[in-house]
Design a protein around this motif. Structure first.
Motif, mmCIF file in Angstrom:
data_model
loop_
_atom_site.group_PDB
_atom_site.id
_atom_site.type_symbol
_atom_site.label_atom_id
_atom_site.label_comp_id
_atom_site.label_asym_id
_atom_site.label_seq_id
_atom_site.Cartn_x
_atom_site.Cartn_y
_atom_site.Cartn_z
ATOM 1 N N PRO A 62 0.809 -1.428 -0.177
ATOM 2 C CA PRO A 62 0.259 0.235 0.012
ATOM 3 C C PRO A 62 0.973 1.311 -0.201
ATOM 4 O O PRO A 62 -0.012 1.702 -0.515
ATOM 5 C CB PRO A 62 -0.916 0.102 1.535
ATOM 6 C CG PRO A 62 -0.654 -1.885 1.456
ATOM 7 C CD PRO A 62 0.607 -1.897 0.898
ATOM 8 N N GLU A 63 2.071 1.671 0.190
ATOM 9 C CA GLU A 63 2.486 2.614 1.019
ATOM 10 C C GLU A 63 3.072 3.058 -0.423
ATOM 11 O O GLU A 63 3.769 3.903 -0.955
ATOM 12 C CB GLU A 63 3.763 2.710 1.918
ATOM 13 C CG GLU A 63 5.005 2.126 1.406
ATOM 14 C CD GLU A 63 4.768 0.186 2.452
ATOM 15 O OE1 GLU A 63 5.119 -0.792 2.371
ATOM 16 O OE2 GLU A 63 2.921 -0.009 2.663
ATOM 17 N N TYR A 64 3.723 2.089 -1.190
ATOM 18 C CA TYR A 64 4.142 2.294 -2.461
ATOM 19 C C TYR A 64 2.400 2.681 -4.219
ATOM 20 O O TYR A 64 3.269 2.855 -4.855
ATOM 21 C CB TYR A 64 4.299 0.885 -3.791
ATOM 22 C CG TYR A 64 6.092 1.067 -2.815
ATOM 23 C CD1 TYR A 64 7.256 1.786 -2.946
ATOM 24 C CD2 TYR A 64 6.570 -0.311 -1.435
ATOM 25 C CE1 TYR A 64 8.716 1.501 -2.471
ATOM 26 C CE2 TYR A 64 7.612 -0.092 -0.635
ATOM 27 C CZ TYR A 64 8.376 0.494 -1.658
ATOM 28 O OH TYR A 64 9.980 0.837 -1.254
ATOM 29 N N VAL A 65 2.147 2.520 -3.653
ATOM 30 C CA VAL A 65 0.335 2.786 -4.072
ATOM 31 C C VAL A 65 0.794 4.761 -5.409
ATOM 32 O O VAL A 65 1.119 5.067 -5.928
ATOM 33 C CB VAL A 65 -0.507 2.715 -4.075
ATOM 34 C CG1 VAL A 65 -1.673 3.156 -5.342
ATOM 35 C CG2 VAL A 65 -1.141 1.608 -3.575
ATOM 36 N N ALA A 66 1.377 5.337 -4.658
ATOM 37 C CA ALA A 66 1.807 6.801 -4.660
ATOM 38 C C ALA A 66 2.398 6.773 -5.208
ATOM 39 O O ALA A 66 3.209 7.650 -6.190
ATOM 40 C CB ALA A 66 2.194 7.563 -3.480
ATOM 41 N N TYR A 81 8.038 2.518 -11.149
ATOM 42 C CA TYR A 81 6.890 1.496 -11.467
ATOM 43 C C TYR A 81 8.022 0.064 -11.034
ATOM 44 O O TYR A 81 7.340 -0.801 -10.244
ATOM 45 C CB TYR A 81 7.369 1.038 -13.039
ATOM 46 C CG TYR A 81 6.487 1.810 -14.056
ATOM 47 C CD1 TYR A 81 5.377 3.198 -13.211
ATOM 48 C CD2 TYR A 81 6.596 2.235 -14.804
ATOM 49 C CE1 TYR A 81 4.453 3.916 -13.384
ATOM 50 C CE2 TYR A 81 6.094 3.566 -15.953
ATOM 51 C CZ TYR A 81 4.631 4.045 -14.960
ATOM 52 O OH TYR A 81 4.238 5.081 -16.012
ATOM 53 N N ALA A 82 9.275 0.582 -10.652
ATOM 54 C CA ALA A 82 9.875 -1.082 -10.915
ATOM 55 C C ALA A 82 9.605 -1.388 -9.038
ATOM 56 O O ALA A 82 9.679 -2.264 -8.178
ATOM 57 C CB ALA A 82 11.814 -0.910 -10.860
ATOM 58 N N ALA A 102 10.979 -4.051 -6.951
ATOM 59 C CA ALA A 102 12.733 -4.039 -7.221
ATOM 60 C C ALA A 102 13.180 -3.498 -5.830
ATOM 61 O O ALA A 102 13.052 -2.723 -5.099
ATOM 62 C CB ALA A 102 12.445 -3.332 -8.334
ATOM 63 N N PRO A 103 14.049 -3.997 -5.766
ATOM 64 C CA PRO A 103 15.872 -3.719 -3.948
ATOM 65 C C PRO A 103 15.333 -2.033 -4.768
ATOM 66 O O PRO A 103 15.312 -1.543 -6.050
ATOM 67 C CB PRO A 103 16.707 -3.961 -4.878
ATOM 68 C CG PRO A 103 16.201 -5.459 -5.958
ATOM 69 C CD PRO A 103 15.195 -4.757 -6.591
ATOM 70 N N GLY A 153 16.376 3.071 -7.130
ATOM 71 C CA GLY A 153 15.492 4.345 -6.326
ATOM 72 C C GLY A 153 17.097 5.288 -6.603
ATOM 73 O O GLY A 153 17.162 6.507 -6.950
ATOM 74 N N ILE A 154 18.494 5.229 -6.800
ATOM 75 C CA ILE A 154 19.461 5.724 -7.433
ATOM 76 C C ILE A 154 19.118 6.036 -8.940
ATOM 77 O O ILE A 154 19.368 7.579 -8.705
ATOM 78 C CB ILE A 154 21.032 5.096 -6.860
ATOM 79 C CG1 ILE A 154 21.749 6.290 -7.409
ATOM 80 C CG2 ILE A 154 21.002 4.168 -7.752
ATOM 81 C CD1 ILE A 154 22.113 7.533 -6.049
ATOM 82 N N VAL A 155 18.115 4.795 -9.378
ATOM 83 C CA VAL A 155 17.918 5.901 -11.165
ATOM 84 C C VAL A 155 17.372 7.327 -10.914
ATOM 85 O O VAL A 155 17.735 7.833 -11.864
ATOM 86 C CB VAL A 155 17.775 4.221 -11.810
ATOM 87 C CG1 VAL A 155 17.701 4.740 -13.065
ATOM 88 C CG2 VAL A 155 18.830 3.520 -11.677
#
Length: 104
Positions: A17-21, A68-69, A74-75, A79-81
């Motif tokens: 749920p915390e990744y929907v945003a 998206y990943a 995804a690991p 996020g550095i990308v």
């Protein structure tokens, strides 16, 4: 649009749920920059916009793609990308200044 619809329905059950945003942010930036690249393609015959279009495309792939990943598990080191993609988006918009300010 397909990503938005997929995320809103089918993929939502795969995300924490915390990744929907996070996913929705990726979709928003994807849409905005897809429209911008389409507009640049329509203007391409009148102005040299290749660099801007390339940077906006690359930025969208990196920024939205990494969001998206991440949203799909995804690991977190991926996020550095995201900021690299954001920088490419900013540079793409800045690259529009040259053709916009040059005389026809």
């Amino acid at each position: 649009m397909a990503f938005g619809a997929g995320g809103a329905h089918a993929l939502r059950s795969l995300m924490a749920p915390e990744y929907v945003a996070t996913f929705e942010t990726g979709v928003r930036y994807h849409l905005i920059h897809a429209v911008a690249v389409l507009a640049l393609a329509l203007l391409g015959e009148r102005r040299p916009i290749g660099l801007s279009a390339a940077l906006l495309t690359l930025g969208t792939l990196l920024f939205s793609g990494s969001l998206y990943a991440l949203a799909l598990g995804a690991p977190s080191r991926l996020g550095i990308v995201t900021p690299v993609g954001g920088l490419a988006l900013l540079l793409g918009w800045l690259a529009l200044l040259r053709p916009a300010l040059s005389p026809r």
